[in-house]
Design a protein around this motif. Structure first.
Motif, short mmCIF file in Angstrom:
data_model
loop_
_atom_site.label_atom_id
_atom_site.label_comp_id
_atom_site.label_asym_id
_atom_site.label_seq_id
_atom_site.Cartn_x
_atom_site.Cartn_y
_atom_site.Cartn_z
N LEU A 159 0.82 -1.21 0.00
CA LEU A 159 0.00 0.00 0.00
C LEU A 159 0.86 1.26 0.00
O LEU A 159 0.56 2.24 -0.69
CB LEU A 159 -0.93 -0.01 1.22
N LEU A 160 1.94 1.24 0.77
CA LEU A 160 2.79 2.42 0.90
C LEU A 160 3.64 2.67 -0.36
O LEU A 160 3.92 3.82 -0.69
CB LEU A 160 3.72 2.28 2.11
N HIS A 161 4.04 1.61 -1.04
CA HIS A 161 5.01 1.77 -2.12
C HIS A 161 4.45 1.50 -3.51
O HIS A 161 5.20 1.51 -4.49
CB HIS A 161 6.22 0.86 -1.86
N ALA A 162 3.16 1.24 -3.62
CA ALA A 162 2.56 1.04 -4.94
C ALA A 162 2.67 2.32 -5.77
O ALA A 162 2.56 3.42 -5.24
CB ALA A 162 1.10 0.62 -4.81
N GLU A 163 2.90 2.16 -7.07
CA GLU A 163 3.02 3.31 -7.98
C GLU A 163 1.76 3.40 -8.85
O GLU A 163 1.24 2.38 -9.30
CB GLU A 163 4.24 3.15 -8.88
N PRO A 164 1.29 4.61 -9.10
CA PRO A 164 0.10 4.75 -9.95
C PRO A 164 0.43 4.46 -11.41
O PRO A 164 1.57 4.65 -11.86
CB PRO A 164 -0.28 6.23 -9.76
N LEU A 165 -0.57 3.98 -12.15
CA LEU A 165 -0.45 3.82 -13.59
C LEU A 165 -0.96 5.10 -14.24
O LEU A 165 -2.14 5.44 -14.11
CB LEU A 165 -1.27 2.61 -14.07
N ARG A 166 -0.09 5.81 -14.92
CA ARG A 166 -0.46 7.09 -15.51
C ARG A 166 -0.27 7.06 -17.03
O ARG A 166 0.70 6.48 -17.53
CB ARG A 166 0.41 8.21 -14.93
N PRO A 167 -1.16 7.71 -17.77
CA PRO A 167 -0.95 7.84 -19.22
C PRO A 167 0.29 8.68 -19.50
O PRO A 167 0.54 9.69 -18.83
CB PRO A 167 -2.21 8.56 -19.70
N GLU A 168 1.11 8.25 -20.45
CA GLU A 168 2.29 9.00 -20.87
C GLU A 168 2.01 9.62 -22.23
O GLU A 168 1.45 8.98 -23.12
CB GLU A 168 3.51 8.07 -20.97
N LEU A 169 2.43 10.86 -22.39
CA LEU A 169 2.22 11.55 -23.66
C LEU A 169 2.98 10.83 -24.78
O LEU A 169 4.17 10.57 -24.65
CB LEU A 169 2.69 13.00 -23.54
N ASP A 170 2.26 10.52 -25.85
CA ASP A 170 2.90 9.91 -27.01
C ASP A 170 3.46 11.03 -27.90
O ASP A 170 2.74 11.97 -28.22
CB ASP A 170 1.88 9.07 -27.79
#
Length: 446
Positions: free
Chosen positions: A265-276
């Motif tokens: 829970l503390l170290h999970a990273e979000p999945l974010r859209p990256e600009l193409d």
């Protein structure tokens, strides 16, 4: 236990009555109660003593009954968790269906908006995004966010703990609220870790003020609680009843698992859209400085930009040279916030154009990296300049601050001193090749 004790006392009374023999009427004398003389000699009453074997059997029976009751209660709790997980699965399936319908509607809207069929693909339809963690697809931002959400819903059944933690980080936009939510969930876990046998730490009342303000409204929290080992139950509370998240008593003993969930829970990273970057290459063209900018490049609509520009020109005419420094700075800040993206074209010495899309908040180091990634000889230093000859350094500020938004053409040049050394060692041909062959295969007219 009281019912079991009563059951055994009743059985004991029945045994005593059977030992007392046949009964007789109260009007009859004891001697006339039987017509036949008794041939049995009356024995003195024996003193009753407790049979150790009977006592042991009775205790064993009581313990077995208690175990059956506990097993029945545990089975009921397990049934409750199964029902809740089934409900969660059904809700996830409905959410996935909604996301798919939204994507289909978006695709239909784009298809319907094309009024003219072009011989070649347009230079830039709109801004696109990718997320390598979920696959190679390139989509609009809203479509990519839906795809990420759907990916998490699909992954929950196989990896519920990890997926639920990533959901909390990914699906909630307010970073401060996410931070507070995670701190609260960690506190719940810590209470169980530090007090695994105390029932009061197993329960979280759903209407609790802290829970409502910090946890309940955040996406992914219910999934995380269920994955951790909580289940929703209705329990007595004050003068009535209330819904509680209740932790499984057996899982409370597994401290190592709870510590692992806390770390996740503390170290999970979000999945974010990256600009193409939407990399494109064009033949030399006199139209290099002509741009058609998509609407999503703007923080406001193009019509609003035009209206604001007219208003500023009128105000400048009225005030003349009387505009204060504060007024000028305010206009500059408004200008910086006007655009979200910028379209850059890099013109090489042979006239070929390399095009890419950037966020206005990115710096020149991102542009240099983009160019370097597409060069054949990426080891030779180079620099970029504006149309007026201004040399742009990698450490320079954002593209918005450099006034490169919403579009600009930059000129590419090799570093002259290093170029001489490279040409002397490897020949002049090295200076004639710029972009990678796989890119040049896709070159087209602007």
């Amino acid at each position: 236990m009281a019912a079991i004790k009563k059951f055994f006392e009743k059985r004991k009374l029945n045994v005593k009555f059977k030992k007392a023999g046949e009964g007789h009427k109260l009007s009859e004398s004891p001697s006339s109660s039987s017509t036949q003389p008794s041939t049995q000699v009356q024995k003195p009453a024996a003193v009753q003593t407790k049979d150790p074997q009977t006592e042991a059997a009775r205790r064993a029976a009581a313990e077995a009954a208690q175990a059956r009751m506990e097993a029945k209660q545990h089975a009921k709790q397990a049934d409750s968790m199964v029902v809740q997980r089934a409900r969660m699965k059904r809700e996830m399936e409905l959410e996935k269906k909604r996301l798919l319908e939204a994507e289909a509607q978006g695709a239909a809207a784009r298809a319907g908006s094309v009024g003219v069929i072009l011989d070649s693909a347009p230079v830039l339809e709109s801004v696109r995004f990718r997320c390598p963690d979920i696959g190679p697809q390139v989509l609009s931002k809203s479509e990519m966010e839906n795809a990420i959400h759907r990916f998490l819903l699909d992954s929950y059944e196989d990896e519920p703990e990890m997926t639920a933690a990533i959901m909390i980080h990914t699906l909630n936009k307010n970073k401060e609220k996410v931070k507070v939510c995670i701190e609260t969930l960690v506190k719940y876990l810590d209470n169980i870790i530090n007090n695994p046998t105390e029932e009061k730490f197993w329960k979280i009342r759903q209407t609790n003020k802290v829970f409502q303000e910090k946890v309940a409204g955040m996406k992914g929290t219910e999934e995380f609680l269920l994955a951790a080992g909580f289940s929703l139950k209705t329990l007595p509370f004050e003068d009535g009843e209330a819904n509680f998240y209740v932790f499984d008593s057996e899982l409370a003993k597994d401290v190592e698992r709870l510590l692992n969930m806390k770390e996740i829970l503390l170290h999970a990273e979000p999945l974010r859209p990256e600009l193409d970057r939407d990399v494109q290459v064009f033949y030399p063209s006199n139209s290099a400085t002509k741009f058609e900018i998509p609407d999503d490049f703007y923080n406001v609509t193009p019509a609003e930009v035009k209206k604001e520009q007219q208003r500023r020109e009128e105000a400048a005419e009225k005030l003349g040279m009387l505009r204060t420094k504060a007024m000028r700075e305010k206009d500059e800040q408004r200008e910086l916030r006007r655009y979200r993206y910028t379209l850059l074209r890099i013109r090489f010495p042979d006239g070929v154009l390399l095009q890419g899309v950037f966020k206005c908040s990115e710096t020149m180091s991102s542009v240099y990296q983009f160019v370097r990634e597409n060069l054949v000889n990426d080891f030779i230093p180079f620099y970029l300049t504006t149309g007026t000859g201004q040399k742009l350094q990698e450490e320079d500020g954002t593209l918005a601050e450099l006034l490169l938004a919403p579009a600009a053409v930059l000129n590419f040049a090799w570093d002259p001193e290093i170029l001489k050394e490279a040409a002397a060692q490897q020949g002049q041909a090295i200076t004639k090749v710029h972009l990678k062959p796989e890119l040049m295969e896709k070159i087209k007219k602007l």
